[in-house]
Write a protein that holds these residues in place. Sequence first.
Motif, PDB file in Angstrom:
ATOM      1  N   LYS A 199     -11.321   9.144  -0.916  1.00  0.00           N
ATOM      2  CA  LYS A 199     -11.872  10.005  -1.966  1.00  0.00           C
ATOM      3  C   LYS A 199     -12.918   9.244  -2.788  1.00  0.00           C
ATOM      4  CE  LYS A 199      -7.777  12.894  -2.490  1.00  0.00           C
ATOM      5  NZ  LYS A 199      -6.522  13.007  -3.237  1.00  0.00           N
ATOM      6  N   ARG A 200     -12.616   7.978  -3.056  1.00  0.00           N
ATOM      7  CA  ARG A 200     -13.534   7.168  -3.870  1.00  0.00           C
ATOM      8  C   ARG A 200     -14.881   7.006  -3.142  1.00  0.00           C
ATOM      9  NH1 ARG A 200     -14.467   2.110  -3.378  1.00  0.00           N
ATOM     10  NH2 ARG A 200     -12.573   1.813  -2.178  1.00  0.00           N
TER      11      ARG A 200
ATOM     12  N   GLU B 275       0.840  -1.209   0.000  1.00  0.00           N
ATOM     13  CA  GLU B 275       0.000   0.000   0.000  1.00  0.00           C
ATOM     14  C   GLU B 275       0.874   1.258   0.000  1.00  0.00           C
ATOM     15  OE1 GLU B 275      -4.040  -1.016   2.416  1.00  0.00           O
ATOM     16  OE2 GLU B 275      -2.300  -0.471   3.610  1.00  0.00           O
TER      17      GLU B 275
ATOM     18  N   GLU C 271      -0.861   7.346  -1.024  1.00  0.00           N
ATOM     19  CA  GLU C 271      -1.787   7.808  -2.050  1.00  0.00           C
ATOM     20  C   GLU C 271      -2.975   6.860  -2.188  1.00  0.00           C
ATOM     21  OE1 GLU C 271      -0.056   8.069  -5.902  1.00  0.00           O
ATOM     22  OE2 GLU C 271      -1.419   9.673  -6.509  1.00  0.00           O
ATOM     23  N   LYS C 272      -2.678   5.573  -2.175  1.00  0.00           N
ATOM     24  CA  LYS C 272      -3.740   4.569  -2.284  1.00  0.00           C
ATOM     25  C   LYS C 272      -4.749   4.752  -1.143  1.00  0.00           C
ATOM     26  CE  LYS C 272      -4.954  -0.135  -1.384  1.00  0.00           C
ATOM     27  NZ  LYS C 272      -5.230  -0.707  -0.080  1.00  0.00           N
ATOM     28  N   CYS C 273      -4.232   4.975   0.071  1.00  0.00           N
ATOM     29  CA  CYS C 273      -5.120   5.117   1.237  1.00  0.00           C
ATOM     30  C   CYS C 273      -5.993   6.373   1.097  1.00  0.00           C
ATOM     31  CB  CYS C 273      -4.305   5.200   2.514  1.00  0.00           C
ATOM     32  SG  CYS C 273      -3.277   3.765   2.761  1.00  0.00           S
ATOM     33  N   LEU C 274      -5.392   7.437   0.626  1.00  0.00           N
ATOM     34  CA  LEU C 274      -6.174   8.670   0.433  1.00  0.00           C
ATOM     35  C   LEU C 274      -7.243   8.473  -0.645  1.00  0.00           C
ATOM     36  CD1 LEU C 274      -3.448  11.450   0.548  1.00  0.00           C
ATOM     37  CD2 LEU C 274      -5.373  11.197   2.124  1.00  0.00           C
ATOM     38  N   ASN C 275      -6.832   7.770  -1.699  1.00  0.00           N
ATOM     39  CA  ASN C 275      -7.781   7.542  -2.792  1.00  0.00           C
ATOM     40  C   ASN C 275      -8.990   6.719  -2.358  1.00  0.00           C
ATOM     41  OD1 ASN C 275      -6.504   9.093  -4.663  1.00  0.00           O
ATOM     42  ND2 ASN C 275      -5.273   7.407  -5.487  1.00  0.00           N
ATOM     43  N   GLU C 276      -8.778   5.794  -1.438  1.00  0.00           N
ATOM     44  CA  GLU C 276      -9.914   5.002  -0.925  1.00  0.00           C
ATOM     45  C   GLU C 276     -10.967   5.922  -0.312  1.00  0.00           C
ATOM     46  OE1 GLU C 276      -7.433   0.988   0.442  1.00  0.00           O
ATOM     47  OE2 GLU C 276      -7.870   2.558   1.892  1.00  0.00           O
TER      48      GLU C 276
ATOM     49  N   SER D  17     -16.800  10.139  -3.460  1.00  0.00           N
ATOM     50  CA  SER D  17     -17.357  10.431  -4.784  1.00  0.00           C
ATOM     51  C   SER D  17     -18.503   9.465  -5.099  1.00  0.00           C
ATOM     52  CB  SER D  17     -16.264  10.464  -5.845  1.00  0.00           C
ATOM     53  OG  SER D  17     -16.163   9.237  -6.497  1.00  0.00           O
TER      54      SER D  17
END
Length: 314
Positions: free
Chosen positions: A216-217, A206, A209-214, A220
């Motif tokens: 954010k996803r 991990e 960035e991946k953790c932040l994107n989770e 959204s």
Amino acid sequence: VIAESNGTKPGLLLAGHLDTVPGDKESWRFDPFEAKIHNGKIYGLGTSDMKSGVAALLMALKKSLSEKPKRKVILALVGDEEVSLKGSRFLIAREKDFLKLARYGVIAEPTDLKVVVAQKGLLHVKIIFSGKRSHGSTPWLGDNAILKAVEFLNEVKKLSEKLVKVKDPFLGSATINVGKITGGVKVNIVPDKCEIQIDRRVVQPETIEKCLNEFKRILSELKIKAKIEIMGMPKLPFKVNENSKIVRVLRELTNAKLIGETGYTEAEIYGKIGIDCVVFGPTKKAHISDEYVRIKDLIAVEKIYEKLIRKMCF
Ligand SMILES: [Zn+2]
């Protein structure tokens, strides 16, 4: 404090920190500033974390450098590890080229003589939900920020249940802890603000960035607008290759188990600049009252450091 040996080929970094956490005298049996020897142990602030490791490195260095090494040995002892890593960050920013002479590294933090090859990364985020205030009797005129946070948290819970299913052999699973929530003003007002704070422990492969994107996803997908703020400096997960020479040599010398650690050490920061680091040191009794080191561990560790320097650099 930096010292270097002769030797021109990239060699070994011996790293440690000189600061300690604060010592609160009242809760100690012995004076934390006295290094009291009792029952085969030395009691005192920093005995475990990590004056002993540093002392053992110095002795090992002194003994082994009676001969000339082929490879460089670098000793780096920094301050401010316990708070904000200013020492190691300064060192890395200023001495980047010099540190290229370190191919491998050992951090002398206390590990109970186990070889630490992995540690979790850490991300703290604050997520701020906004809405619109209105009277509690007419909620349809407002936009409830707390309810948005609840919707989000339901998805976060599902995500954390998914994370638990993936297990790293050394570190177990990545985790999410929702640690704090604040919002609303009064029972009869539709809240226009809700804030949550999340502690995310990160396991390789991990990335931050991946953790932040989770997060954010999820936002959204729920069509919820919220502000994500990173709190403090995120720490990357760290893992050294098990086949790296330093792991193989230390394993040979100690017969010790390879383990992962949930706590943070500077292996992360030196690992990031390409040094294969392990964490290995004496009695682990850090950050407690009556902190101590076992004298036999201290001596054992010093001997292993000396052999390690010889095997890696001569
Ligand atoms: Zn420490």
